[in-house]
Design an enzyme around this catalytic site. Structure first.
Site, short mmCIF file in Angstrom:
data_model
loop_
_atom_site.label_atom_id
_atom_site.label_comp_id
_atom_site.label_asym_id
_atom_site.label_seq_id
_atom_site.Cartn_x
_atom_site.Cartn_y
_atom_site.Cartn_z
N GLY A 1 7.16 -7.69 50.59
CA GLY A 1 6.27 -6.97 49.68
C GLY A 1 6.75 -7.09 48.25
N GLY B 1 11.69 -0.59 59.74
CA GLY B 1 10.91 0.38 60.51
C GLY B 1 10.27 1.42 59.61
N ALA B 2 9.89 2.57 60.20
CA ALA B 2 9.13 3.61 59.48
C ALA B 2 7.91 2.95 58.82
CB ALA B 2 10.01 4.34 58.46
N MET C 1 3.35 2.50 48.27
CA MET C 1 3.75 2.94 49.61
C MET C 1 5.23 2.63 49.83
SD MET C 1 0.96 3.52 51.87
CE MET C 1 -0.80 3.59 51.55
N SER D 1 8.63 3.90 52.69
CA SER D 1 9.09 4.78 53.78
C SER D 1 9.76 6.01 53.19
CB SER D 1 10.07 4.04 54.68
OG SER D 1 9.47 2.85 55.14
N GLY E 1 1.80 -0.51 53.82
CA GLY E 1 2.35 -1.69 53.14
C GLY E 1 2.90 -2.69 54.14
N HIS E 2 3.66 -2.18 55.14
CA HIS E 2 4.17 -3.08 56.18
C HIS E 2 3.02 -3.68 56.99
CE1 HIS E 2 7.73 -0.19 55.94
NE2 HIS E 2 8.28 -1.35 55.69
#
Ligand code: PAF
Length: 284
Positions: free
Chosen positions: A151, A35-36, A188, A190, A40-41
Site C-alpha cells: 500500500g 493481519g488485522a 485506513m 490497523s 486497505g488490505h
C-alpha cells in the site's frame, strides 16, 4: 468465490504449494500483511487476485520491526476474522508462520537499506526498516512470487522495499496500490483501532492538512509557508507531530521547497494522537 485458503505455517509447506502451482504454469502474487485486515488490505488482495492466478496472503506480526517500547504485544491479532474477510477473494494460501519459524534462536543476518530509508521514519523508528527489509526479503524468497503488492500508505516502506528488491536481484515485481481512506479522509490502518472516539474525529485532520498544503503548492503558493501553517494546525488540533515534510517522490531526498517545483513531490506526515502514531502521505 468463497473458497477457504490453505494455511501454511512453515516455509517448506509454502514452498511445496508454490512449486506445484509453478509446475502447472501458474502466476503467483503475494500480499504481505501483519493481519488485522481492513479495507486497505482487502484492496491489495483484490488487486492481487486480478493480476495473478494464485494469491498468497502472509500474516506475520514481525517482532524485528518493533522497538521494545512499541506495540508488538498489543498489536491486534485477529487470525480467524482475517481469514473470513479473505473468503470473497478466493485467496489460495495464507502463510502464517510463528516467530520461531521466521527467526531461529541463532538468527544473525541483517539488511541495511540506505537511500530512501534515510530520514523521516528512520529518525523516529531507527530499527524499523531493517526489520521490514529482513522480513520482506524472507517472505519474498520463501514464496518467490511474480508480484508483491504494497500500500502507498506506508510510502517510505514501499520505496525501501523497491530499493532492496532491486539491489538484491529478488525476482519479484513490487506493485504500489493507492491508499484506501475512510469517508473523512483518514488513511485506513490497523492502528486506527487504538483511537478513542474523540481522537478518531481529530485523526481526520491529518489528511485535511496534507491536502491543504498540496492545494497551495499546486496553485503556485509557497510550500514553505504552507508547511509551517500545516505543522501549526496539526499541533493545535492536539497531535504531537513527528514530521511533516515535502520530499522528492522517488528518492525521498529533501528538495529546495520553493525552487524545485517541477520535481515529482510527496508530502509525508507522522503524528501521535495520545498513544497512537498515525502516518499518511499524498502526491503533489
Ligand atoms: O506494512 C506492513 O504491514 C508490514 O510492515 C509488512 C510489509 C507486512 C512487513 O512486516
Amino acid at each position: 468465490m468463497t473458497a477457504y485458503p490453505a494455511i501454511a505455517s512453515t516455509v517448506d509447506d509454502l514452498r511445496r504449494r508454490v512449486s506445484i502451482w509453478r509446475s502447472d504454469g501458474k502466476t503467483v502474487a503475494l500480499v504481505p500483511t501483519m493481519g488485522a485486515l481492513h479495507a486497505g488490505h482487502l484492496k491489495l488482495i483484490e488487486e492481487a487476485r486480478n493480476r495473478a492466478q494464485k494469491v498468497i496472503v502472509s500474516i506475520f506480526v514481525n517482532p524485528t520491526q518493533f522497538a521494545p517500547t512499541e506495540d508488538f504485544d498489543s498489536y491486534p491479532r485477529t487470525f480467524d476474522d482475517d481469514v473470513a474477510k479473505m473468503l470473497p477473494y478466493g485467496v489460495d494460501a495464507v502463510f502464517a508462520p510463528n516467530a520461531a519459524e521466521m527467526y531461529r534462536p541463532d538468527f544473525a543476518t541483517g539488511i541495511t537499506v540506505k537511500g530512501p530509508a534515510l530520514g523521516l521514519e528512520t529518525d523516529y523508528r531507527p530499527h524499523f526498516f531493517s526489520g521490514v527489509a529482513v522480513v520482506v526479503a524472507k517472505l519474498l524468497l520463501s514464496a518467490l512470487p511474480d508480484i508483491a503488492l504494497f500500500g502507498e500508505k506506508d510510502y517510505q516502506q514501499l520505496l525501501v522495499v523497491r530499493q532492496m528488491v532491486r539491489d538484491l536481484n529478488i525476482p519479484t515485481e513490487i506493485l504500489a496500490i493507492e491508499t484506501v481512506r475512510e469517508d473523512d479522509g483518514l488513511a485506513m490502518s490497523s492502528r486506527n483501532a487504538y483511537l478513542s472516539s474523540a481522537d478518531r474525529v481529530t485523526a481526520a485532520r491529518l489528511n485535511v492538512e496534507l491536502r491543504a498544503v498540496a492545494d497551495t503548492i499546486r496553485a503556485g503558493g509557497s510550500a514553505e509557508t504552507a508547511l509551517k501553517a500545516a505543522r501549526a494546525a496539526i499541533s493545535e488540533a492536539g497531535f504531537r507531530l513527528d514530521y511533516l515534510e515535502l520530499r522528492h517522490a522517488e528518492t525521498l531526498q529533501a528538495i529546495d521547497l520553493d525552487a524545485d517545483k517541477d520535481l515529482p513531490m510527496r508530502l509525508l506526515v507522522a503524528a501521535w494522537l495520545g498513544k497512537t502514531r498515525l502516518i499518511d502521505n499524498i502526491g503533489v
